[in-house]
Each structure stands twice: as structure tokens, then as C-alpha cells.
Scaffold this motif. Structure first.
Motif, short mmCIF file in Angstrom:
data_model
loop_
_atom_site.label_atom_id
_atom_site.label_comp_id
_atom_site.label_asym_id
_atom_site.label_seq_id
_atom_site.Cartn_x
_atom_site.Cartn_y
_atom_site.Cartn_z
N LEU A 1 22.91 17.08 33.64
CA LEU A 1 22.14 15.84 33.67
C LEU A 1 20.85 16.03 32.89
N GLN A 2 20.48 15.03 32.13
CA GLN A 2 19.23 15.06 31.39
C GLN A 2 18.06 14.82 32.35
N ASP A 3 16.89 15.26 31.97
CA ASP A 3 15.71 15.08 32.80
C ASP A 3 15.49 13.62 33.12
N GLY A 4 15.26 13.35 34.39
CA GLY A 4 14.98 11.98 34.80
C GLY A 4 16.21 11.14 34.99
N GLU A 5 17.39 11.72 34.76
CA GLU A 5 18.63 10.97 34.89
C GLU A 5 19.26 11.23 36.26
N ASN A 6 19.62 10.19 36.94
CA ASN A 6 20.23 10.31 38.26
C ASN A 6 21.68 9.89 38.21
N PHE A 7 22.54 10.60 38.92
CA PHE A 7 23.96 10.24 38.96
C PHE A 7 24.23 9.40 40.20
N ASP A 8 24.82 8.25 40.00
CA ASP A 8 25.11 7.33 41.10
C ASP A 8 26.45 7.69 41.72
N PHE A 9 26.39 8.46 42.83
CA PHE A 9 27.62 8.90 43.49
C PHE A 9 28.40 7.74 44.08
N SER A 10 27.73 6.64 44.41
CA SER A 10 28.39 5.54 45.12
C SER A 10 29.04 4.54 44.19
N SER A 11 28.89 4.74 42.87
CA SER A 11 29.39 3.73 41.94
C SER A 11 30.89 3.52 42.03
N SER A 12 31.61 4.58 42.42
CA SER A 12 33.07 4.48 42.48
C SER A 12 33.56 3.85 43.76
N PHE A 13 32.65 3.58 44.72
CA PHE A 13 33.09 3.17 46.04
C PHE A 13 32.60 1.78 46.43
N THR A 14 32.29 0.97 45.45
CA THR A 14 31.75 -0.35 45.76
C THR A 14 32.74 -1.21 46.51
N SER A 15 34.03 -0.95 46.34
CA SER A 15 35.03 -1.78 46.99
C SER A 15 35.48 -1.22 48.33
N HIS A 16 35.10 0.04 48.62
CA HIS A 16 35.52 0.68 49.87
C HIS A 16 34.43 1.66 50.30
N PRO A 17 33.74 1.41 51.40
CA PRO A 17 32.63 2.28 51.79
C PRO A 17 33.12 3.64 52.28
N ILE A 18 32.29 4.66 52.09
CA ILE A 18 32.56 5.97 52.65
C ILE A 18 32.23 5.91 54.14
N THR A 19 33.20 6.23 54.97
CA THR A 19 33.01 6.14 56.42
C THR A 19 33.32 7.50 57.03
N VAL A 20 32.33 8.08 57.71
CA VAL A 20 32.46 9.40 58.32
C VAL A 20 32.65 9.25 59.82
N LEU A 21 33.64 9.92 60.35
CA LEU A 21 33.84 9.98 61.80
C LEU A 21 33.69 11.43 62.23
N MET B 1 21.05 13.77 58.46
CA MET B 1 21.34 14.19 57.08
C MET B 1 21.91 13.04 56.25
N LEU B 2 22.63 12.17 56.92
CA LEU B 2 23.34 11.12 56.20
C LEU B 2 22.60 9.78 56.18
N VAL B 3 21.58 9.64 57.00
CA VAL B 3 20.96 8.33 57.18
C VAL B 3 20.36 7.78 55.89
N THR B 4 19.97 8.67 55.00
CA THR B 4 19.35 8.20 53.74
C THR B 4 20.39 7.81 52.68
N GLU B 5 21.64 8.12 52.96
CA GLU B 5 22.71 7.82 52.00
C GLU B 5 23.23 6.41 52.26
N GLU B 6 22.84 5.45 51.43
CA GLU B 6 23.15 4.05 51.68
C GLU B 6 24.66 3.74 51.59
N ASP B 7 25.39 4.57 50.87
CA ASP B 7 26.82 4.30 50.70
C ASP B 7 27.68 4.97 51.77
#
Length: 376
Positions: free
Chosen positions: A5-25, A40-46
Motif C-alpha cells: 500500500l502506498q503512503d496514506g492509502e487505506n484498503f477498504d476491507f468491507s467493499s466486497s461485502f456490501t450486499s451481505h454483512p459479516i456476522t460473527v457468532l 476488538m470488533l466494535v470499531t469495525e462498521e462492517d
């Protein structure tokens, strides 16, 4: 190590899951562990987090929450964790395909091997590193969501193909209701004009006597209903004797034996349907307010058969044999089966005939003809 990754560039991990949320049990008997992982997970919006402390409620929770990944503790007071892994991976369990990450308090190769052998997808020592755990949750969820999407796409495709097959069958049935199967196949292969010679066939024309007068006495709906009953009976007989119905023209019915598949008993088959057509008319008359009578004409010989034109395809016959069969019908008598000398010669050993003698036939001159009476 060079960063991808280039400096200042962020990778959007959630971009692939817009149609189906990640759900942890999470399944763990210790609320304090659950709270730590939640933080640990509360800050992860996806990522959506759920927790149960009772492992016996796993299937119920999975059915309600549809998790994309399950985190499961291996050490619980009332249930062996490896037993739960086997239970979640049972053949008919709804959790069978959901990614399963087992959590253990220690790094034990034997426990790891057993967990993987029973179907676990991953192994983490708790409490795991936040970044590593989130990466693994996303990795396994991505794979599971892709699986769900592929399954849904396959299901949609199968449903579409099923409907397409039904529509294709309807079209096929309609085509076969118009044309013989062999002819339909040739048209589908791209033949635009079909004309075949058949040296030995028998052609039958049947005509309802007094149809014009009948049409003046009954309503159009009644008339069509009566014609449908008569011609449906004839269609049944044509199928029974494996003959080819060519067409109906007004109150006339045309059928042929010996094409598009040649058969040596063409004259016998056409004689049998003629006799049964008379019987079917007698049956219809018993249950009808009208009394129907038919004239039937038969001739045997060579014809040309095929399909011509570009619209409203019709499999038809041409030749002197066809014309003469039509003349046998029009020059016949009500309730009788009128046949030519040639057809008589093919059938005289098996059927009873009454000679009619010589008659003047339009366009043909004098011809010796016969009435078919019955089978011998």
C-alpha cells in the motif's frame, strides 16, 4: 519489507461485502472473553457481533442470525469443544458450511490436528491479536459469502433453466402438434424446403355429410363444439394406428399411412382407421341431438410430401394419389368407405368389399371402385 500500500492509502476491507454483512457468532462460556472480543470488533462498521454462552443453543442462534463465521471455545465446563466441532460439522447441520474458528488457551499441536480433522477451518490462541483476528474473520467470511453468492447464482440459474426447459418443451410440443417429429427436426437443423417422395402410401379423406345445412341450424359455438368432438375422436384413432394427420379443411379430415416413416401395412392401417371412424360416428350419434354421417374416400400410391413456404408451416401431400383419394370421397356415398382399384388389390385378401363397378370420376374418366365393408 516493501508495503503493498502506498503512503496514506487505506484498503477498504468491507467493499466486497456490501450486499451481505459479516456476522460473527461467538460461543464461549466466559462472558469476559466475549466482552474482550466485542471491544476488538466494535470499531469495525462492517462486522456484526453476537455472543452465546450456552453451546446447546448454537444451532438455534445460527438459524436466527445467519453468521458468516463462528468463533468457538474449545474448553467449556459442560461440553467438550471437539465434540461441539463434530456436531457443528454434521452432515445435516445448518452450520456445516459456515467457517469455524476454534479458540484455545494454548498452542497444542495435537488439539489443533484434532480440531482440523473434525472440520474446523482455523485455530486461534485466545486472546488473539486484534488485527490478526479481524483479518481471519474477514478472510473466512469472504470465502463463505462467495460460496453463498455462488449457490444463490446457481439456484437462480437452475430455476431459470427449469423455466426455459418448460418453455422449450411447450414450443417443442406445439411444433410437434403441427409437424411430424422427423420433419420438425430437419427444419430446426436449417432446411428451409423439404420435399420427399414416398412410393407407397395410403391417403384418406373424410367429409361430414350435410355440414352446410347443419351450420345454418346451430350456433357457431355449438358447431365448433360438435366438430371438435368428431375430429378429436379421429385424432385419437390416428394416434392409435400411428398415422399422420395432415390437416382439416372445414368439415374435411385428411390422414395418411406410410409417411414420414415408410410402412408395408399402410393400406391395412388406413382401412382400419376408416372402419373405426364409422364406429366412432355411431357412438357420437348415440349421445348427440344431431345425426352425423361421413363419406370416406381412400386411395393408395406414390406421393410427394413436404413443407414449403416461410410462414404457417404445413406438412402437406401432393400428387395424383392425393387427388384421386379426394375424388373417392367426393364421389362416394354417405356412410360408405369408397376405395380405388389399387387400394382394393392391396386389401382384398383381408377385408370384405362390395364392388361399385365403373363410375365417371371428375378429371379421371371411368374408374372401377369398391366400397370397404368390414374386416374378414
Amino acid at each position: 519489507m516493501t508495503s503493498l500500500l502506498q503512503d496514506g492509502e487505506n484498503f477498504d476491507f468491507s467493499s466486497s461485502f456490501t450486499s451481505h454483512p459479516i456476522t460473527v457468532l461467538l460461543i464461549d462460556d466466559q462472558p469476559i472473553i466475549a466482552e474482550a472480543i466485542r471491544r476488538m470488533l466494535v470499531t469495525e462498521e462492517d462486522i456484526i457481533f453476537h455472543y452465546i454462552s450456552d453451546p446447546t443453543q448454537t444451532l438455534k442462534a445460527a438459524a436466527e442470525l445467519s453468521p458468516t463465521v463462528i468463533l468457538q471455545d474449545l474448553v467449556m465446563p459442560d461440553l467438550d469443544g471437539l465434540t461441539l466441532v463434530r456436531f457443528l460439522r454434521a452432515k445435516d447441520a445448518i452450520t456445516r458450511d459456515i467457517p469455524l474458528i476454534v479458540l484455545s488457551s494454548k498452542e497444542d499441536p495435537q488439539i489443533k490436528a484434532a480440531a482440523f480433522a473434525f472440520g474446523a477451518n482455523d485455530y486461534l490462541v485466545k486472546l488473539p491479536d486484534k488485527l490478526e483476528m479481524i483479518a481471519r474473520i474477514r478472510y473466512h467470511s469472504r470465502a463463505y459469502i462467495n460460496l453463498l453468492q455462488r449457490n444463490e447464482a446457481y439456484k437462480t440459474l437452475q430455476n431459470y433453466l427449469g423455466k426455459l426447459k418448460i418453455e422449450q418443451q411447450k414450443s417443442e410440443d406445439l411444433l410437434l402438434n403441427i409437424l411430424p417429429k422427423q420433419i420438425a427436426e430437419r427444419l430446426k437443423e436449417g432446411q428451409s424446403t423439404i420435399a420427399d417422395s414416398f412410393p407407397n402410401v395410403s391417403v384418406l379423406f373424410a367429409d361430414i355429410v350435410g355440414f352446410s345445412k347443419l351450420a345454418t341450424r346451430v350456433s357457431p359455438t355449438q358447431l365448433v363444439g360438435m366438430m371438435n368432438e368428431v375430429f378429436s375422436a379421429f385424432d385419437y384413432l390416428a394416434d392409435y394406428y400411428q398415422l399422420e394427420k395432415i390437416k382439416t379443411i372445414g368439415d374435411a379430415y385428411m390422414v395418411v399411412a406410410g409417411l414420414p416413416v415408410e410402412r408395408s401395412d399402410h393400406a391395412d392401417a388406413i382401412a382400419n382407421i376408416a372402419l373405426d371412424m364409422q364406429s366412432s360416428i355411431e357412438t357420437i350419434n348415440k349421445n348427440s341431438s344431431e345425426t352425423f354421417r361421413i363419406r370416406i374416400g381412400i386411395n393408395s400410391g406414390p406421393v410427394v410430401a413436404g413443407v414449403i413456404g416461410k410462414k404457417k408451416f404445413l406438412y402437406d401431400l401432393w400428387g395424383d394419389t392425393v387427388n384421386t383419394a379426394s375424388r373417392m370421397e367426393s364421389h362416394g356415398l354417405p356412410g360408405r368407405i369408397h376405395v380405388t382399384q389399387f387400394t382394393y388389390e392391396l386389401l382384398e385378401d383381408k377385408y370384405v368389399f362390395e364392388p361399385r363397378g365403373e363410375i365417371e370420376v371428375k378429371g379421371k374418366g371411368k374408374m372401377s371402385t369398391y366400397f370397404l365393408i368390414d374386416r374378414k
